[in-house]
Structure formats: structure tokens, C-alpha cells
Design a protein around this motif. Sequence first.
Motif, PDB file in Angstrom:
ATOM      1  N   VAL A   1      -0.709 -10.342   3.670  1.00 44.12           N
ATOM      2  CA  VAL A   1      -0.110  -9.418   4.623  1.00 44.12           C
ATOM      3  C   VAL A   1      -0.020  -8.021   4.016  1.00 44.12           C
ATOM      4  CG1 VAL A   1       1.924  -8.950   6.038  1.00 44.12           C
ATOM      5  CG2 VAL A   1       1.234 -11.325   5.567  1.00 44.12           C
ATOM      6  N   ILE A   2      -0.480  -7.021   4.756  1.00 44.07           N
ATOM      7  CA  ILE A   2      -0.440  -5.638   4.280  1.00 44.07           C
ATOM      8  C   ILE A   2       0.905  -5.022   4.635  1.00 44.07           C
ATOM      9  CG2 ILE A   2      -1.573  -3.399   4.304  1.00 44.07           C
ATOM     10  CD1 ILE A   2      -3.239  -5.868   3.284  1.00 44.07           C
ATOM     11  N   GLU A   3       1.532  -4.412   3.649  1.00 38.05           N
ATOM     12  CA  GLU A   3       2.822  -3.752   3.839  1.00 38.05           C
ATOM     13  C   GLU A   3       2.714  -2.305   3.353  1.00 38.05           C
ATOM     14  OE1 GLU A   3       7.356  -4.148   2.096  1.00 38.05           O
ATOM     15  OE2 GLU A   3       6.214  -5.979   2.490  1.00 38.05           O
ATOM     16  N   ASN A   4       2.813  -1.365   4.276  1.00 37.33           N
ATOM     17  CA  ASN A   4       2.696   0.055   3.937  1.00 37.33           C
ATOM     18  C   ASN A   4       4.048   0.620   3.518  1.00 37.33           C
ATOM     19  OD1 ASN A   4       0.574  -0.475   6.337  1.00 37.33           O
ATOM     20  ND2 ASN A   4      -0.242   1.037   4.915  1.00 37.33           N
ATOM     21  N   LYS A   5       4.090   1.225   2.331  1.00 39.62           N
ATOM     22  CA  LYS A   5       5.293   1.885   1.827  1.00 39.62           C
ATOM     23  C   LYS A   5       4.911   3.273   1.311  1.00 39.62           C
ATOM     24  CE  LYS A   5       8.178  -2.075   0.464  1.00 39.62           C
ATOM     25  NZ  LYS A   5       9.368  -1.653   1.231  1.00 39.62           N
ATOM     26  N   PRO A   6       4.632   4.213   2.221  1.00 41.80           N
ATOM     27  CA  PRO A   6       4.217   5.544   1.780  1.00 41.80           C
ATOM     28  C   PRO A   6       5.392   6.360   1.243  1.00 41.80           C
ATOM     29  CG  PRO A   6       4.418   5.494   4.168  1.00 41.80           C
ATOM     30  CD  PRO A   6       4.648   4.083   3.692  1.00 41.80           C
ATOM     31  N   GLY A   7       5.042   7.420   0.520  1.00 45.80           N
ATOM     32  CA  GLY A   7       6.068   8.339   0.045  1.00 45.80           C
ATOM     33  C   GLY A   7       6.133   8.424  -1.462  1.00 45.80           C
ATOM     34  N   ALA A   8       6.656   9.568  -1.947  1.00 48.41           N
ATOM     35  CA  ALA A   8       6.836   9.826  -3.384  1.00 48.41           C
ATOM     36  C   ALA A   8       5.531   9.640  -4.147  1.00 48.41           C
ATOM     37  CB  ALA A   8       7.933   8.942  -3.959  1.00 48.41           C
ATOM     38  N   SER A   9       4.435  10.087  -3.524  1.00 51.15           N
ATOM     39  CA  SER A   9       3.122  10.012  -4.174  1.00 51.15           C
ATOM     40  C   SER A   9       2.817   8.591  -4.665  1.00 51.15           C
ATOM     41  CB  SER A   9       3.051  11.002  -5.343  1.00 51.15           C
ATOM     42  OG  SER A   9       1.747  11.102  -5.846  1.00 51.15           O
TER      43      SER A   9
ATOM     44  N   GLN B   1       4.766   6.211  -5.418  1.00 54.95           N
ATOM     45  CA  GLN B   1       5.685   5.591  -6.373  1.00 54.95           C
ATOM     46  C   GLN B   1       6.621   4.572  -5.726  1.00 54.95           C
ATOM     47  OE1 GLN B   1       6.630   7.766 -10.214  1.00 54.95           O
ATOM     48  NE2 GLN B   1       7.169   9.278  -8.670  1.00 54.95           N
ATOM     49  N   ILE B   2       6.950   4.782  -4.445  1.00 60.48           N
ATOM     50  CA  ILE B   2       7.813   3.833  -3.754  1.00 60.48           C
ATOM     51  C   ILE B   2       7.150   2.455  -3.710  1.00 60.48           C
ATOM     52  CG2 ILE B   2       8.826   3.240  -1.519  1.00 60.48           C
ATOM     53  CD1 ILE B   2       9.248   6.244  -1.051  1.00 60.48           C
ATOM     54  N   ALA B   3       5.870   2.450  -3.375  1.00 57.10           N
ATOM     55  CA  ALA B   3       5.135   1.186  -3.306  1.00 57.10           C
ATOM     56  C   ALA B   3       5.012   0.555  -4.687  1.00 57.10           C
ATOM     57  CB  ALA B   3       3.752   1.421  -2.703  1.00 57.10           C
ATOM     58  N   ALA B   4       4.652   1.369  -5.683  1.00 57.35           N
ATOM     59  CA  ALA B   4       4.464   0.834  -7.028  1.00 57.35           C
ATOM     60  C   ALA B   4       5.758   0.250  -7.575  1.00 57.35           C
ATOM     61  CB  ALA B   4       3.940   1.925  -7.952  1.00 57.35           C
ATOM     62  N   GLU B   5       6.873   0.960  -7.355  1.00 59.78           N
ATOM     63  CA  GLU B   5       8.151   0.473  -7.872  1.00 59.78           C
ATOM     64  C   GLU B   5       8.562  -0.829  -7.189  1.00 59.78           C
ATOM     65  OE1 GLU B   5      12.692   2.099  -8.780  1.00 59.78           O
ATOM     66  OE2 GLU B   5      11.173   3.459  -7.979  1.00 59.78           O
ATOM     67  N   ALA B   6       8.259  -0.949  -5.900  1.00 61.11           N
ATOM     68  CA  ALA B   6       8.577  -2.185  -5.190  1.00 61.11           C
ATOM     69  C   ALA B   6       7.847  -3.377  -5.811  1.00 61.11           C
ATOM     70  CB  ALA B   6       8.214  -2.054  -3.711  1.00 61.11           C
ATOM     71  N   VAL B   7       6.606  -3.162  -6.216  1.00 64.19           N
ATOM     72  CA  VAL B   7       5.833  -4.247  -6.823  1.00 64.19           C
ATOM     73  C   VAL B   7       6.320  -4.524  -8.245  1.00 64.19           C
ATOM     74  CG1 VAL B   7       3.519  -4.967  -7.553  1.00 64.19           C
ATOM     75  CG2 VAL B   7       3.836  -3.788  -5.365  1.00 64.19           C
ATOM     76  N   VAL B   8       6.617  -3.469  -8.986  1.00 63.95           N
ATOM     77  CA  VAL B   8       7.121  -3.644 -10.355  1.00 63.95           C
ATOM     78  C   VAL B   8       8.354  -4.544 -10.382  1.00 63.95           C
ATOM     79  CG1 VAL B   8       8.288  -2.447 -12.253  1.00 63.95           C
ATOM     80  CG2 VAL B   8       6.153  -1.522 -11.314  1.00 63.95           C
ATOM     81  N   HIS B   9       9.237  -4.367  -9.400  1.00 65.14           N
ATOM     82  CA  HIS B   9      10.496  -5.120  -9.382  1.00 65.14           C
ATOM     83  C   HIS B   9      10.400  -6.445  -8.617  1.00 65.14           C
ATOM     84  CE1 HIS B   9      12.578  -1.964 -11.447  1.00 65.14           C
ATOM     85  NE2 HIS B   9      12.290  -1.063 -10.528  1.00 65.14           N
TER      86      HIS B   9
ATOM     87  N   LEU C   1      -5.054  24.827   1.594  1.00 57.46           N
ATOM     88  CA  LEU C   1      -5.859  23.696   1.157  1.00 57.46           C
ATOM     89  C   LEU C   1      -4.999  22.437   1.230  1.00 57.46           C
ATOM     90  CD1 LEU C   1      -8.642  22.911  -0.164  1.00 57.46           C
ATOM     91  CD2 LEU C   1      -7.488  23.161  -2.376  1.00 57.46           C
ATOM     92  N   GLY C   2      -5.344  21.560   2.169  1.00 56.25           N
ATOM     93  CA  GLY C   2      -4.569  20.350   2.364  1.00 56.25           C
ATOM     94  C   GLY C   2      -4.899  19.283   1.334  1.00 56.25           C
ATOM     95  N   SER C   3      -3.952  18.399   1.117  1.00 58.00           N
ATOM     96  CA  SER C   3      -4.192  17.227   0.270  1.00 58.00           C
ATOM     97  C   SER C   3      -3.379  16.076   0.830  1.00 58.00           C
ATOM     98  CB  SER C   3      -3.785  17.489  -1.185  1.00 58.00           C
ATOM     99  OG  SER C   3      -2.387  17.354  -1.355  1.00 58.00           O
ATOM    100  N   PHE C   4      -3.667  14.865   0.394  1.00 53.23           N
ATOM    101  CA  PHE C   4      -2.880  13.738   0.884  1.00 53.23           C
ATOM    102  C   PHE C   4      -1.738  13.386  -0.053  1.00 53.23           C
ATOM    103  CE2 PHE C   4      -5.690  11.267  -1.783  1.00 53.23           C
ATOM    104  CZ  PHE C   4      -6.979  11.615  -1.436  1.00 53.23           C
ATOM    105  N   GLY C   5      -1.112  14.443  -0.613  1.00 56.60           N
ATOM    106  CA  GLY C   5       0.108  14.273  -1.382  1.00 56.60           C
ATOM    107  C   GLY C   5       0.066  14.992  -2.712  1.00 56.60           C
TER     108      GLY C   5
ATOM    109  N   VAL D   1       0.856  -1.194   0.000  1.00 55.32           N
ATOM    110  CA  VAL D   1       0.000   0.000   0.000  1.00 55.32           C
ATOM    111  C   VAL D   1       0.892   1.245   0.000  1.00 55.32           C
ATOM    112  CG1 VAL D   1      -1.796   1.277   1.253  1.00 55.32           C
ATOM    113  CG2 VAL D   1      -1.804  -1.232   1.250  1.00 55.32           C
ATOM    114  N   GLY D   2       0.604   2.182  -0.876  1.00 49.13           N
ATOM    115  CA  GLY D   2       1.441   3.375  -1.003  1.00 49.13           C
ATOM    116  C   GLY D   2       1.100   4.502  -0.066  1.00 49.13           C
ATOM    117  N   PHE D   3       0.257   4.241   0.922  1.00 49.89           N
ATOM    118  CA  PHE D   3      -0.148   5.246   1.909  1.00 49.89           C
ATOM    119  C   PHE D   3       0.077   4.700   3.318  1.00 49.89           C
ATOM    120  CE2 PHE D   3      -2.826   6.234  -1.812  1.00 49.89           C
ATOM    121  CZ  PHE D   3      -2.515   7.577  -1.977  1.00 49.89           C
ATOM    122  N   PRO D   4       0.111   5.593   4.306  1.00 52.19           N
ATOM    123  CA  PRO D   4       0.267   5.128   5.694  1.00 52.19           C
ATOM    124  C   PRO D   4      -0.986   4.406   6.185  1.00 52.19           C
ATOM    125  CG  PRO D   4       0.735   7.493   5.480  1.00 52.19           C
ATOM    126  CD  PRO D   4       0.062   7.062   4.218  1.00 52.19           C
TER     127      PRO D   4
END
Length: 347
Positions: free
Chosen positions: A87-95, A97-105, A178-182, A59-62
Amino acid sequence: MTIELTIKNPIARLARVQDVMKLPRRRLLQVAGAAVAASALPRLASAFDYPVRPVRIVVGFPPGGVTDVGARFLGEWLTGRLNQPFVIENKPGASTQIAAEAVVHAPADGYTLLMASSTNAINVALYEKHNYDFIHDIAPVASVMHFPLVLVVHPSVPVETVPELMSYAKANPGQMNLGSFGTGTGSHLAGELFKMMAGIAMVHVPYRGSAPMLVDLLGGHVQAAFDNLPSSIEYIRTGKLRPLAVTTAKRLDALPDVPALSETLPGYEASSWIGVGAPANTPTDIIGALNTEINAALADPQIGAKIANLSAVTLAGSPADFGKLIAEDVAKWTKVIRAADIKPEQS
């Protein structure tokens, strides 16, 4: 008695067929059934043998946001259904992309999955350079749900409606945040689209997910935000946040008294989705098996109730359906990103 399927000598073949025809009817049926089963086994074995060890859902969010919550109740259901831990593994950050790249590889074996979101589709247009190609490197497995965003303000902000917010922002240019989640998330782009269409200026304050953004919003450190309705609904119901509008084309049953933003700004619409992806080249039978199980989960009344409690809507479909949704989202948000000249944060 063993039956050979390939006999080159035609006389021998005829003799063998005559031998078979002499078999008792029950024995003949057993032999025929065994042959059919044997031919089916190679095609189905990998799907039926999957999974044989724990599966990661990245998951790319906290923890605490709707993407994380959705991943957790889906993972729990799949764990019970398939008798292996998801099993859920949170990898937040870089909008995300950190999570997506981990899965790609990760190995394309079905044991590492991505809880994808509309943010991943947005990133295709947001980033000029990528270490991966989301469209080609992530195989769509199944969409899970979609949900609206809601424009909320802290109760200390002296506005009750969208027109009042627009007037207040114009009277205090650059004073409202104006807040956003990234940067580049659906929350951010919904806000940028709103500012463009309303002709107002508000300072964008990005966070690493909905949960930390809500902490500051509830504390009054940020004045307004476009948040996923599932994350904000309880705070709205208890009066800790004031809803001004939802981002769907029409009002929602969950908040019937809250107008759609399109009632003030015709043509405005924005929503988010989440779904499951896998590394490209993951065997199609594994993707098919996962799609079947996820759709079964979405048909489960208990899962349906959990999704409804998030003020979201189930989004069952095929891998191809999910791929089409991703492509359409990429096209839509590319236009907004270019028009607003949105750039990703520099790391």
C-alpha cells in the motif's frame, strides 16, 4: 524409526549406525532428505513467511510525481507476486524528511518501507540537525531507477536555448523565477549548480513536489524549472513546455534534439534516482528477499516498459550497490550545498 544425531556412548553410536545401514535404500534417502530439510528450515523460514500482512511503502512526495508513480507500479507488481497488498502512503513535506522519519521509527520487520530518492541523500548535507541519521537508520534494500532532469521554460519566456536564457537572466537580474519541487531536492540543487556555473541570478520558488510545481509552470506563474524528465515529457511533446537542456552528460534518445547542459556549461551533470529502503536492523533475509523480488520486477518487460515510458532507466543491483550510490550522492551534493550556502526552509 527415529535417528538421534548425538549419542555420547561410542558403542551405542556404532550400533545405531549399523541399524541405519540396514534400512532399505528408499527409506534411508527419505531420512537423509528430511534431516537436510529440517536443518534448512530455520534459516529460510522468515524470508519465505514474508509477507503475511499488508506492507506500507511510504513516499515523501504528493501523488502524481515520478517517485509516487514508481512506487505505485512497483507496489502493484509486488502485490501480485507476493499475494499481500503493498500500500502506498504519501507523506509529503519537510523535503521528504517526514516520510523518512516515519519509516525510521517504524518496527524493523519489513512491513514499512521507504520509497527513497536522491533528495534523502541531499538532506544528509542540507540539514545540520536531524531527528534521525539517514545513512545509519535506513537500510538500503534495492535501487529501482534513475532519470535525468530537464530544464524547461514556459512558452511565454522569449528564449529557445540555454545561452539565450543566460543572456535574458543577466539582462533581467532577479526578474526570472526558477521553480523546484522543494528546498534541497535534486531539482533545487540542479538549479543552484546551473546558476553558479552560468553566473546568473534567478529567484528560487520551492514547491511540495513535481506535480504542484508543474501546475504553476504550465499556468505561467513560474517561468522555468528543473524537473524530472518523466514528469515533464508529455508536456514537452505537446508543446506546453519548452525544453532547453537535459542534465545528463550526453543527449538522451528520448529527446535527441535537446542538448545536454554540459554542451554549454562543460562539466555540468545532475540526475535523480529512486529506490527502496527499510528501517535499520530489518532482518537481512527479509531485505534479501525484497531485493530479489524488486530485481525480478525490474527484469519484467512490462515493468521495464513502464520505466522506459517515464524516460528513466532501470537500476537493478544489490543492497550494497544501492548503499554505495547513496554514499556517492551524499559526497557530491555536500559540495554544492556548501558552495552555494543552501539552507533548509524554516518550518
